[in-house]
Scaffold this motif. Structure first.
Motif, PDB file in Angstrom:
ATOM      1  N   ALA A  63       0.860  -1.181   0.000  1.00 28.19           N
ATOM      2  CA  ALA A  63       0.000   0.000   0.000  1.00 28.19           C
ATOM      3  C   ALA A  63       0.897   1.231   0.000  1.00 28.19           C
ATOM      4  CB  ALA A  63      -0.915   0.001   1.214  1.00 28.19           C
ATOM      5  N   LEU A  64       0.796   2.023  -1.050  1.00 27.52           N
ATOM      6  CA  LEU A  64       1.612   3.222  -1.204  1.00 27.52           C
ATOM      7  C   LEU A  64       0.752   4.451  -0.972  1.00 27.52           C
ATOM      8  CD1 LEU A  64       3.359   2.122  -4.517  1.00 27.52           C
ATOM      9  CD2 LEU A  64       4.230   1.868  -2.183  1.00 27.52           C
ATOM     10  N   SER A  65       1.169   5.307  -0.059  1.00 24.28           N
ATOM     11  CA  SER A  65       0.411   6.518   0.239  1.00 24.28           C
ATOM     12  C   SER A  65       0.554   7.518  -0.905  1.00 24.28           C
ATOM     13  CB  SER A  65       0.918   7.159   1.533  1.00 24.28           C
ATOM     14  OG  SER A  65       0.278   8.405   1.732  1.00 24.28           O
ATOM     15  N   LEU A  66      -0.563   8.042  -1.360  1.00 24.26           N
ATOM     16  CA  LEU A  66      -0.575   9.071  -2.392  1.00 24.26           C
ATOM     17  C   LEU A  66      -0.854  10.449  -1.809  1.00 24.26           C
ATOM     18  CD1 LEU A  66      -2.595   7.116  -5.115  1.00 24.26           C
ATOM     19  CD2 LEU A  66      -0.108   7.231  -4.792  1.00 24.26           C
ATOM     20  N   ASN A  67      -0.883  10.532  -0.475  1.00 20.02           N
ATOM     21  CA  ASN A  67      -1.127  11.799   0.211  1.00 20.02           C
ATOM     22  C   ASN A  67       0.104  12.695   0.060  1.00 20.02           C
ATOM     23  OD1 ASN A  67      -1.462  13.884   2.072  1.00 20.02           O
ATOM     24  ND2 ASN A  67      -2.515  12.588   3.544  1.00 20.02           N
ATOM     25  N   LYS A  73       5.786   9.190   0.413  1.00 20.59           N
ATOM     26  CA  LYS A  73       4.662   9.414  -0.501  1.00 20.59           C
ATOM     27  C   LYS A  73       5.087   9.050  -1.910  1.00 20.59           C
ATOM     28  CE  LYS A  73       5.981  14.196  -1.125  1.00 20.59           C
ATOM     29  NZ  LYS A  73       5.676  15.557  -0.856  1.00 20.59           N
ATOM     30  N   TRP A  74       4.115   8.662  -2.692  1.00 24.24           N
ATOM     31  CA  TRP A  74       4.327   8.309  -4.085  1.00 24.24           C
ATOM     32  C   TRP A  74       3.332   9.072  -4.933  1.00 24.24           C
ATOM     33  CZ3 TRP A  74       5.064   5.146  -0.052  1.00 24.24           C
ATOM     34  CH2 TRP A  74       6.249   4.402  -0.011  1.00 24.24           C
ATOM     35  N   LYS A  75       3.613   9.108  -6.212  1.00 29.19           N
ATOM     36  CA  LYS A  75       2.704   9.721  -7.179  1.00 29.19           C
ATOM     37  C   LYS A  75       2.418   8.680  -8.245  1.00 29.19           C
ATOM     38  CE  LYS A  75       2.185  13.723 -10.212  1.00 29.19           C
ATOM     39  NZ  LYS A  75       0.789  13.881  -9.903  1.00 29.19           N
ATOM     40  N   VAL A  76       1.158   8.524  -8.582  1.00 28.45           N
ATOM     41  CA  VAL A  76       0.773   7.575  -9.618  1.00 28.45           C
ATOM     42  C   VAL A  76       0.122   8.337 -10.768  1.00 28.45           C
ATOM     43  CG1 VAL A  76      -1.481   7.035  -8.581  1.00 28.45           C
ATOM     44  CG2 VAL A  76      -0.419   5.411 -10.117  1.00 28.45           C
ATOM     45  N   THR A  77       0.526   7.990 -11.975  1.00 30.74           N
ATOM     46  CA  THR A  77      -0.126   8.515 -13.178  1.00 30.74           C
ATOM     47  C   THR A  77      -0.532   7.322 -14.029  1.00 30.74           C
ATOM     48  OG1 THR A  77       2.002   8.765 -14.305  1.00 30.74           O
ATOM     49  CG2 THR A  77       1.120  10.718 -13.196  1.00 30.74           C
ATOM     50  N   LEU A  78      -1.623   7.472 -14.754  1.00 30.62           N
ATOM     51  CA  LEU A  78      -2.130   6.415 -15.618  1.00 30.62           C
ATOM     52  C   LEU A  78      -2.166   6.911 -17.053  1.00 30.62           C
ATOM     53  CD1 LEU A  78      -5.201   5.242 -13.503  1.00 30.62           C
ATOM     54  CD2 LEU A  78      -2.861   4.420 -13.384  1.00 30.62           C
ATOM     55  N   ASP A  79      -1.778   6.048 -17.982  1.00 28.85           N
ATOM     56  CA  ASP A  79      -1.881   6.426 -19.388  1.00 28.85           C
ATOM     57  C   ASP A  79      -3.274   6.053 -19.907  1.00 28.85           C
ATOM     58  OD1 ASP A  79      -1.841   3.675 -19.867  1.00 28.85           O
ATOM     59  OD2 ASP A  79       0.072   3.684 -20.934  1.00 28.85           O
ATOM     60  N   PHE A  80      -3.486   6.165 -21.201  1.00 29.86           N
ATOM     61  CA  PHE A  80      -4.791   5.895 -21.805  1.00 29.86           C
ATOM     62  C   PHE A  80      -5.301   4.498 -21.479  1.00 29.86           C
ATOM     63  CE2 PHE A  80      -7.267   4.105 -25.298  1.00 29.86           C
ATOM     64  CZ  PHE A  80      -8.340   4.980 -25.318  1.00 29.86           C
ATOM     65  N   TRP A  81      -4.394   3.519 -21.422  1.00 25.84           N
ATOM     66  CA  TRP A  81      -4.775   2.128 -21.179  1.00 25.84           C
ATOM     67  C   TRP A  81      -4.858   1.790 -19.691  1.00 25.84           C
ATOM     68  CZ3 TRP A  81      -6.805  -0.055 -25.164  1.00 25.84           C
ATOM     69  CH2 TRP A  81      -6.413   0.326 -26.438  1.00 25.84           C
ATOM     70  N   ASN A  82      -4.673   2.779 -18.818  1.00 25.70           N
ATOM     71  CA  ASN A  82      -4.637   2.594 -17.363  1.00 25.70           C
ATOM     72  C   ASN A  82      -3.409   1.822 -16.905  1.00 25.70           C
ATOM     73  OD1 ASN A  82      -6.896   4.114 -16.922  1.00 25.70           O
ATOM     74  ND2 ASN A  82      -8.280   2.381 -16.812  1.00 25.70           N
ATOM     75  N   LYS A  87       6.087   6.929  -9.020  1.00 22.65           N
ATOM     76  CA  LYS A  87       7.343   7.587  -8.655  1.00 22.65           C
ATOM     77  C   LYS A  87       7.280   7.935  -7.189  1.00 22.65           C
ATOM     78  CE  LYS A  87       8.422   9.149 -13.175  1.00 22.65           C
ATOM     79  NZ  LYS A  87       8.996  10.089 -14.035  1.00 22.65           N
ATOM     80  N   PRO A  88       8.341   7.738  -6.431  1.00 22.23           N
ATOM     81  CA  PRO A  88       9.616   7.112  -6.773  1.00 22.23           C
ATOM     82  C   PRO A  88       9.484   5.598  -6.809  1.00 22.23           C
ATOM     83  CG  PRO A  88       9.634   7.714  -4.467  1.00 22.23           C
ATOM     84  CD  PRO A  88       8.320   8.206  -5.045  1.00 22.23           C
ATOM     85  N   SER A  89      10.604   4.892  -6.724  1.00 17.91           N
ATOM     86  CA  SER A  89      10.597   3.432  -6.758  1.00 17.91           C
ATOM     87  C   SER A  89       9.915   2.874  -5.514  1.00 17.91           C
ATOM     88  CB  SER A  89      12.028   2.897  -6.855  1.00 17.91           C
ATOM     89  OG  SER A  89      12.745   3.195  -5.671  1.00 17.91           O
ATOM     90  N   VAL A  90       9.597   1.599  -5.588  1.00 23.43           N
ATOM     91  CA  VAL A  90       8.980   0.883  -4.469  1.00 23.43           C
ATOM     92  C   VAL A  90      10.036  -0.055  -3.893  1.00 23.43           C
ATOM     93  CG1 VAL A  90       7.130  -0.683  -3.771  1.00 23.43           C
ATOM     94  CG2 VAL A  90       6.732   0.985  -5.606  1.00 23.43           C
ATOM     95  N   HIS A  91      10.293   0.066  -2.581  1.00 28.15           N
ATOM     96  CA  HIS A  91      11.289  -0.767  -1.937  1.00 28.15           C
ATOM     97  C   HIS A  91      10.656  -1.419  -0.720  1.00 28.15           C
ATOM     98  CE1 HIS A  91      15.665  -1.132  -0.245  1.00 28.15           C
ATOM     99  NE2 HIS A  91      15.117  -2.286  -0.531  1.00 28.15           N
ATOM    100  N   GLN A  92      10.469  -2.734  -0.781  1.00 30.39           N
ATOM    101  CA  GLN A  92       9.919  -3.485   0.331  1.00 30.39           C
ATOM    102  C   GLN A  92      10.982  -3.629   1.410  1.00 30.39           C
ATOM    103  OE1 GLN A  92       6.720  -3.615   0.410  1.00 30.39           O
ATOM    104  NE2 GLN A  92       6.335  -5.798   0.260  1.00 30.39           N
TER     105      GLN A  92
END
Length: 119
Positions: A63-67, A73-82, A87-92
């Motif tokens: 679960a990545l916080s978009l707040n 915090k992370w930022k998610v963008t979706l293209d036309f196909w979703n 950004k940034p990378s995900v590190h468990q």
């Protein structure tokens, strides 16, 4: 409909992705996040979380916080196909230790970030 079209295009090698994103109004339970999808949880126009199953095979939900006012915090963008870009990378930081980027729905492993064995 768009997801079905994207899956057909991927089958014929015309579209590349590991993940597609969908939207939900509630935080998914551990079993609801599948390996092919990312769930973006939003309340109205406010995106709160990006949730996906760890691609390393440990089965944990990430679960990545978009707040934008909280850290990390992370930022998610979706293209036309979703197809999501995160950004940034995900590190468990758990025993899985996966470290990866998601760009246009493709998982790109950081050097040393892929688990040596699937659990």
């Amino acid at each position: 409909m768009k997801k079905a079209a994207a899956l057909v295009l991927r089958f014929f090698g015309l579209l590349r992705f590991d993940l597609l994103a969908g939207f939900a109004s509630a935080y998914p339970s551990n079993g609801e996040a599948s390996q092919i999808d990312m769930v973006v949880v939003r309340d109205g126009d406010i995106e709160k979380w990006a949730c996906l199953t760890c691609p390393g095979g440990c089965g944990k939900m990430i679960a990545l916080s978009l707040n934008p006012t909280r850290r990390p915090k992370w930022k998610v963008t979706l293209d036309f196909w979703n197809r999501p870009t995160i950004k940034p990378s995900v590190h468990q930081l758990n025993e899985c230790g996966c470290h990866f980027w998601i760009t246009d729905g493709k998982i790109d492993w950081c050097p040393g970030g892929r688990p040596t064995r699937v659990k």
